[in-house]
Design an enzyme around this catalytic site. Structure first.
Site, PDB file in Angstrom:
ATOM      1  N   ARG A  57       0.834  -1.214   0.000  1.00 17.32           N
ATOM      2  CA  ARG A  57       0.000   0.000   0.000  1.00 17.32           C
ATOM      3  C   ARG A  57       0.869   1.266   0.000  1.00 17.32           C
ATOM      4  NH1 ARG A  57      -2.960  -3.716  -0.810  1.00 17.32           N
ATOM      5  NH2 ARG A  57      -5.023  -4.072   0.094  1.00 17.32           N
ATOM      6  N   SER A  77     -10.813  -1.021   2.987  1.00 23.72           N
ATOM      7  CA  SER A  77     -10.101  -1.062   4.272  1.00 23.72           C
ATOM      8  C   SER A  77      -9.756   0.365   4.691  1.00 23.72           C
ATOM      9  CB  SER A  77      -8.791  -1.836   4.145  1.00 23.72           C
ATOM     10  OG  SER A  77      -9.036  -3.151   3.707  1.00 23.72           O
ATOM     11  N   GLU A 114      -5.259   3.696   5.739  1.00 16.41           N
ATOM     12  CA  GLU A 114      -4.906   3.481   4.325  1.00 16.41           C
ATOM     13  C   GLU A 114      -5.540   4.592   3.489  1.00 16.41           C
ATOM     14  OE1 GLU A 114      -5.791  -0.426   2.273  1.00 16.41           O
ATOM     15  OE2 GLU A 114      -6.869   0.934   0.930  1.00 16.41           O
TER      16      GLU A 114
HETATM   17  P1  FAD Z   1      -9.037   8.212  -5.444  1.00 10.52           P
HETATM   18  O1  FAD Z   1      -9.698   7.786  -4.186  1.00 10.52           O
HETATM   19  O2  FAD Z   1      -9.772   9.162  -6.318  1.00 10.52           O
HETATM   20  O3  FAD Z   1      -7.582   8.805  -5.118  1.00 10.52           O
HETATM   21  C1  FAD Z   1      -6.691   8.112  -4.283  1.00 10.52           C
HETATM   22  C2  FAD Z   1      -5.398   8.923  -4.167  1.00 10.52           C
HETATM   23  O4  FAD Z   1      -4.727   8.947  -5.417  1.00 10.52           O
HETATM   24  C3  FAD Z   1      -5.613  10.403  -3.815  1.00 10.52           C
HETATM   25  O5  FAD Z   1      -4.543  10.818  -3.003  1.00 10.52           O
HETATM   26  C4  FAD Z   1      -5.587  11.097  -5.165  1.00 10.52           C
HETATM   27  O6  FAD Z   1      -5.200  12.469  -5.065  1.00 10.52           O
HETATM   28  C5  FAD Z   1      -4.544  10.287  -5.888  1.00 10.52           C
HETATM   29  N1  FAD Z   1      -4.743  10.226  -7.351  1.00 10.52           N
HETATM   30  C6  FAD Z   1      -5.818   9.706  -8.002  1.00 10.52           C
HETATM   31  N2  FAD Z   1      -5.616   9.737  -9.326  1.00 10.52           N
HETATM   32  C7  FAD Z   1      -4.398  10.305  -9.531  1.00 10.52           C
HETATM   33  C8  FAD Z   1      -3.632  10.628 -10.699  1.00 10.52           C
HETATM   34  N3  FAD Z   1      -4.058  10.376 -11.944  1.00 10.52           N
HETATM   35  N4  FAD Z   1      -2.413  11.217 -10.522  1.00 10.52           N
HETATM   36  C9  FAD Z   1      -1.952  11.484  -9.279  1.00 10.52           C
HETATM   37  N5  FAD Z   1      -2.627  11.208  -8.149  1.00 10.52           N
HETATM   38  C10 FAD Z   1      -3.848  10.615  -8.276  1.00 10.52           C
HETATM   39  N6  FAD Z   1      -7.651  -1.093  -2.553  1.00 10.52           N
HETATM   40  C11 FAD Z   1      -6.796  -2.137  -2.662  1.00 10.52           C
HETATM   41  O7  FAD Z   1      -5.584  -1.935  -2.798  1.00 10.52           O
HETATM   42  N7  FAD Z   1      -7.233  -3.432  -2.607  1.00 10.52           N
HETATM   43  C12 FAD Z   1      -8.546  -3.742  -2.452  1.00 10.52           C
HETATM   44  O8  FAD Z   1      -8.892  -4.904  -2.419  1.00 10.52           O
HETATM   45  C13 FAD Z   1      -9.481  -2.671  -2.352  1.00 10.52           C
HETATM   46  N8  FAD Z   1     -10.797  -2.917  -2.181  1.00 10.52           N
HETATM   47  C14 FAD Z   1     -11.676  -1.889  -2.067  1.00 10.52           C
HETATM   48  C15 FAD Z   1     -13.039  -2.168  -1.897  1.00 10.52           C
HETATM   49  C16 FAD Z   1     -13.964  -1.147  -1.781  1.00 10.52           C
HETATM   50  C17 FAD Z   1     -15.422  -1.480  -1.605  1.00 10.52           C
HETATM   51  C18 FAD Z   1     -13.541   0.197  -1.868  1.00 10.52           C
HETATM   52  C19 FAD Z   1     -14.545   1.320  -1.775  1.00 10.52           C
HETATM   53  C20 FAD Z   1     -12.201   0.501  -2.004  1.00 10.52           C
HETATM   54  C21 FAD Z   1     -11.243  -0.536  -2.107  1.00 10.52           C
HETATM   55  N9  FAD Z   1      -9.861  -0.290  -2.260  1.00 10.52           N
HETATM   56  C22 FAD Z   1      -8.983  -1.336  -2.407  1.00 10.52           C
HETATM   57  C23 FAD Z   1      -9.360   1.093  -2.260  1.00 10.52           C
HETATM   58  C24 FAD Z   1      -9.425   1.796  -3.632  1.00 10.52           C
HETATM   59  O9  FAD Z   1     -10.312   1.137  -4.494  1.00 10.52           O
HETATM   60  C25 FAD Z   1      -8.051   1.878  -4.312  1.00 10.52           C
HETATM   61  O10 FAD Z   1      -7.144   2.546  -3.486  1.00 10.52           O
HETATM   62  C26 FAD Z   1      -8.114   2.591  -5.662  1.00 10.52           C
HETATM   63  O11 FAD Z   1      -6.874   2.489  -6.329  1.00 10.52           O
HETATM   64  C27 FAD Z   1      -8.456   4.071  -5.534  1.00 10.52           C
HETATM   65  O12 FAD Z   1      -8.692   4.562  -6.834  1.00 10.52           O
HETATM   66  P2  FAD Z   1      -9.496   5.910  -7.092  1.00 10.52           P
HETATM   67  O13 FAD Z   1      -9.402   6.188  -8.550  1.00 10.52           O
HETATM   68  O14 FAD Z   1     -10.857   5.803  -6.542  1.00 10.52           O
HETATM   69  O15 FAD Z   1      -8.606   6.928  -6.283  1.00 10.52           O
HETATM   70  N1  EPU Z   2     -10.640 -11.013  10.370  1.00 10.74           N
HETATM   71  C1  EPU Z   2     -11.201 -10.988  11.632  1.00 10.74           C
HETATM   72  N2  EPU Z   2     -12.521 -10.623  11.737  1.00 10.74           N
HETATM   73  C2  EPU Z   2     -13.279 -10.319  10.655  1.00 10.74           C
HETATM   74  C3  EPU Z   2     -12.698 -10.335   9.369  1.00 10.74           C
HETATM   75  C4  EPU Z   2     -11.365 -10.693   9.256  1.00 10.74           C
HETATM   76  O1  EPU Z   2     -10.572 -11.266  12.628  1.00 10.74           O
HETATM   77  O2  EPU Z   2     -14.457 -10.008  10.841  1.00 10.74           O
HETATM   78  C5  EPU Z   2      -9.220 -11.408  10.240  1.00 10.74           C
HETATM   79  C6  EPU Z   2      -9.053 -12.886  10.014  1.00 10.74           C
HETATM   80  O3  EPU Z   2      -7.927 -13.320  10.758  1.00 10.74           O
HETATM   81  C7  EPU Z   2      -8.753 -12.968   8.532  1.00 10.74           C
HETATM   82  C8  EPU Z   2      -7.968 -11.695   8.334  1.00 10.74           C
HETATM   83  O4  EPU Z   2      -8.618 -10.736   9.161  1.00 10.74           O
HETATM   84  O5  EPU Z   2      -7.995 -14.104   8.207  1.00 10.74           O
HETATM   85  C9  EPU Z   2      -7.854 -11.192   6.907  1.00 10.74           C
HETATM   86  O6  EPU Z   2      -9.125 -10.834   6.400  1.00 10.74           O
HETATM   87  P1  EPU Z   2      -9.368 -10.638   4.827  1.00 10.74           P
HETATM   88  O7  EPU Z   2      -8.886 -11.823   4.065  1.00 10.74           O
HETATM   89  O8  EPU Z   2     -10.766 -10.174   4.639  1.00 10.74           O
HETATM   90  O9  EPU Z   2      -8.352  -9.494   4.431  1.00 10.74           O
HETATM   91  P2  EPU Z   2      -7.976  -8.106   5.106  1.00 10.74           P
HETATM   92  O10 EPU Z   2      -6.623  -8.212   5.694  1.00 10.74           O
HETATM   93  O11 EPU Z   2      -9.059  -7.642   5.980  1.00 10.74           O
HETATM   94  C10 EPU Z   2      -6.809  -7.263   2.918  1.00 10.74           C
HETATM   95  C11 EPU Z   2      -6.755  -5.968   2.168  1.00 10.74           C
HETATM   96  C12 EPU Z   2      -7.979  -5.829   1.269  1.00 10.74           C
HETATM   97  C13 EPU Z   2      -7.978  -6.992   0.273  1.00 10.74           C
HETATM   98  C14 EPU Z   2      -8.023  -8.304   1.062  1.00 10.74           C
HETATM   99  C15 EPU Z   2      -7.895  -9.504   0.140  1.00 10.74           C
HETATM  100  C16 EPU Z   2      -5.490  -4.393   3.501  1.00 10.74           C
HETATM  101  C17 EPU Z   2      -5.520  -3.199   4.371  1.00 10.74           C
HETATM  102  N3  EPU Z   2      -6.672  -4.852   3.092  1.00 10.74           N
HETATM  103  O12 EPU Z   2      -7.945  -7.189   3.788  1.00 10.74           O
HETATM  104  O13 EPU Z   2      -7.869  -4.613   0.557  1.00 10.74           O
HETATM  105  O14 EPU Z   2      -9.089  -6.908  -0.587  1.00 10.74           O
HETATM  106  O15 EPU Z   2      -6.911  -8.345   1.989  1.00 10.74           O
HETATM  107  O16 EPU Z   2      -6.590  -9.588  -0.325  1.00 10.74           O
HETATM  108  O17 EPU Z   2      -4.418  -4.895   3.182  1.00 10.74           O
HETATM  109  C18 EPU Z   2      -8.374  -2.276   0.664  1.00 10.74           C
HETATM  110  O18 EPU Z   2      -7.153  -2.073   0.628  1.00 10.74           O
HETATM  111  O19 EPU Z   2      -9.211  -1.345   0.674  1.00 10.74           O
HETATM  112  C19 EPU Z   2      -8.876  -3.652   0.680  1.00 10.74           C
HETATM  113  C20 EPU Z   2     -10.167  -3.958   0.772  1.00 10.74           C
END
Ligand code: FAD
Ligand code: EPU
Length: 336
Positions: free
Chosen positions: A164, A236, A332
């Site tokens: 991240r 997250s 994050e």
């Molecule tokens: P924004 O929220 O619009 O911007 C994020 C940051 O990037 C800001 O600081 C912005 O200024 C900057 N930025 C955006 N575009 C540019 C550009 N072109 N040039 C320079 N700076 C820029 N993230 C994960 O890593 N893994 C996951 O599994 C994951 N699951 C998610 C699930 C849900 C339901 C949600 C809501 C979010 C999740 N995220 C996850 C977080 C998010 O989707 C990612 O961080 C994504 O890359 C953000 O993209 P965005 O275009 O919405 O960025």
């Molecule tokens: N857990 C609990 N309680 C819960 C849920 C989860 O204790 O209610 C614990 C369990 O031990 C489980 C662990 O959390 O094994 C991991 O949970 P999960 O697999 O859902 O993943 P996460 O660590 O919560 C991360 C990323 C997600 C990504 C998933 C899958 C971060 C901060 N988050 O979540 O990314 O989708 O793994 O790879 O690294 C995001 O960045 O926005 C995001 C959603």
């Protein structure tokens, strides 16, 4: 180039926070972006580059210019025996790009299916999920320097990618606007199915392919994570803390049941979701701000929460995790 004044950002951030932008510019071309950056009346004001708004929390109105690089296009730029290089413009939807790769039989991003946001944001925090990260496939990032409007490129290995993390959150923060990302995708995909319950989920599908891995991951995500169209959130809210070997053994002494995932150099990643749940926060609701009922790492907006209410909740969570486990959990989400 049209600039809108005093617009609500509620529909432009997945947390659904009702903040206003003093100025808003939707830029369809690089020339539009350059024009906004060169405008004298905007020069002294703060600037925010906005993608899909899925990793941002607005803590109040934004008194400057919100610039959205709405650049579109996906093109093949090169090919050899093993790889195809594809350049996607910053304003392309990330999951649309993943779908494109899967439809063309190209491997490397299928495990990142279903992540909201735009292509231009994927290098910022090096998006990751289910055993893959954006850095595995990013070949180069093209950017515009906001100071002198020069264009440059960084190769993937120059982006200081980490968990991240990247150079765009550090040295280049607010200095560069990402215009496009070039990915190197595999013609002969290597399937990554060892993470979490992917293999188990794949038992419900007839075979293992790019398409079924994508579908399995979309199904898992749908069960686990709240849909921002139904309930405001930014995925997250916190990162999973990574701690050193000696810190881990001390923690295991006090809390033998603590889940942990070993990393390089003896470090361990602790699921913040577990720490937060142990502190009793799962499903807690305070007004319209809350902790999600299935995934305590996700903070939610039930409707009219303000950014400051979400932050107050996040601070209390951080404090109790620190008190109980001595571990710091960092956001994050980008606070604006
Ligand atoms: P924004 O929220 O619009 O911007 C994020 C940051 O990037 C800001 O600081 C912005 O200024 C900057 N930025 C955006 N575009 C540019 C550009 N072109 N040039 C320079 N700076 C820029 N993230 C994960 O890593 N893994 C996951 O599994 C994951 N699951 C998610 C699930 C849900 C339901 C949600 C809501 C979010 C999740 N995220 C996850 C977080 C998010 O989707 C990612 O961080 C994504 O890359 C953000 O993209 P965005 O275009 O919405 O960025
Ligand atoms: N857990 C609990 N309680 C819960 C849920 C989860 O204790 O209610 C614990 C369990 O031990 C489980 C662990 O959390 O094994 C991991 O949970 P999960 O697999 O859902 O993943 P996460 O660590 O919560 C991360 C990323 C997600 C990504 C998933 C899958 C971060 C901060 N988050 O979540 O990314 O989708 O793994 O790879 O690294 C995001 O960045 O926005 C995001 C959603």
């Amino acid at each position: 180039m049209e600039i809108t004044e005093n617009i609500s950002l509620k529909a432009l951030n997945t947390f659904g926070i009702d903040a206003k932008a003093r100025y808003f510019a939707n830029c369809k071309t690089v020339k539009d972006i350059e024009e906004i950056l060169a405008r004298k009346e905007l020069y002294e004001l703060p600037r925010l580059v906005l993608g899909g708004g899925s990793n941002i929390l607005f803590t109040g109105d934004f008194g400057g210019t919100v610039l959205k690089p709405d650049l579109k296009g996906i093109e093949v730029t090169g090919e050899d025996e093993n790889f195809v290089r594809i350049r996607a413009m910053a304003g392309e939807n990330w999951d649309g790009f993943v779908q494109f790769a899967v439809d063309h039989g190209l491997g490397g991003v299928e495990n990142l299916s279903g992540i909201p946001g735009n292509v231009g944001s994927c290098p910022i925090q090096n998006i990751g999920a289910y055993g893959a990260e954006a850095r595995d496939t990013i070949e180069r990032v093209e950017m515009l320097n906001v100071k002198d409007l020069s264009r440059s490129e960084l190769h993937g290995h120059q982006c200081a990618f980490g968990y991240r993390d990247s150079i765009f959150k550090r040295e280049l923060k607010s200095k560069a606007i990402i215009l496009s990302v070039t990915f190197q995708l595999r013609k002969k995909p290597v399937f990554v199915t060892s993470y979490g319950n992917i293999s188990e989920e794949l038992n419900h599908y007839p075979d293992i392919s790019l398409r079924t891995i994508r579908e399995a991951i979309l199904a898992i995500r749908k069960r686990k994570l709240p849909d921002p169209a139904e309930i405001g959130n930014a995925g997250s809210f916190f990162k999973n803390p990574v701690i050193g070997a000696s810190r881990l053994s001390a923690l295991l002494n006090d809390h033998p049941q603590i889940p942990h995932f070993l990393q390089k150099h003896g470090e361990a990643k602790i699921p913040a979701a577990w720490l937060i749940e142990q502190c009793g926060w799962k499903a807690v609701r305070r007004g319209d701000a809350g902790v999600h009922k299935n995934q305590p790492l996700v903070l939610v907006n039930y409707g009219n929460a303000t950014g400051n209410e979400i932050i107050a909740l996040a601070r209390d969570i951080q404090k109790s995790v620190k008190e109980k486990f001595g571990v710091d959990i960092e956001p994050e989400v980008n606070l604006v």
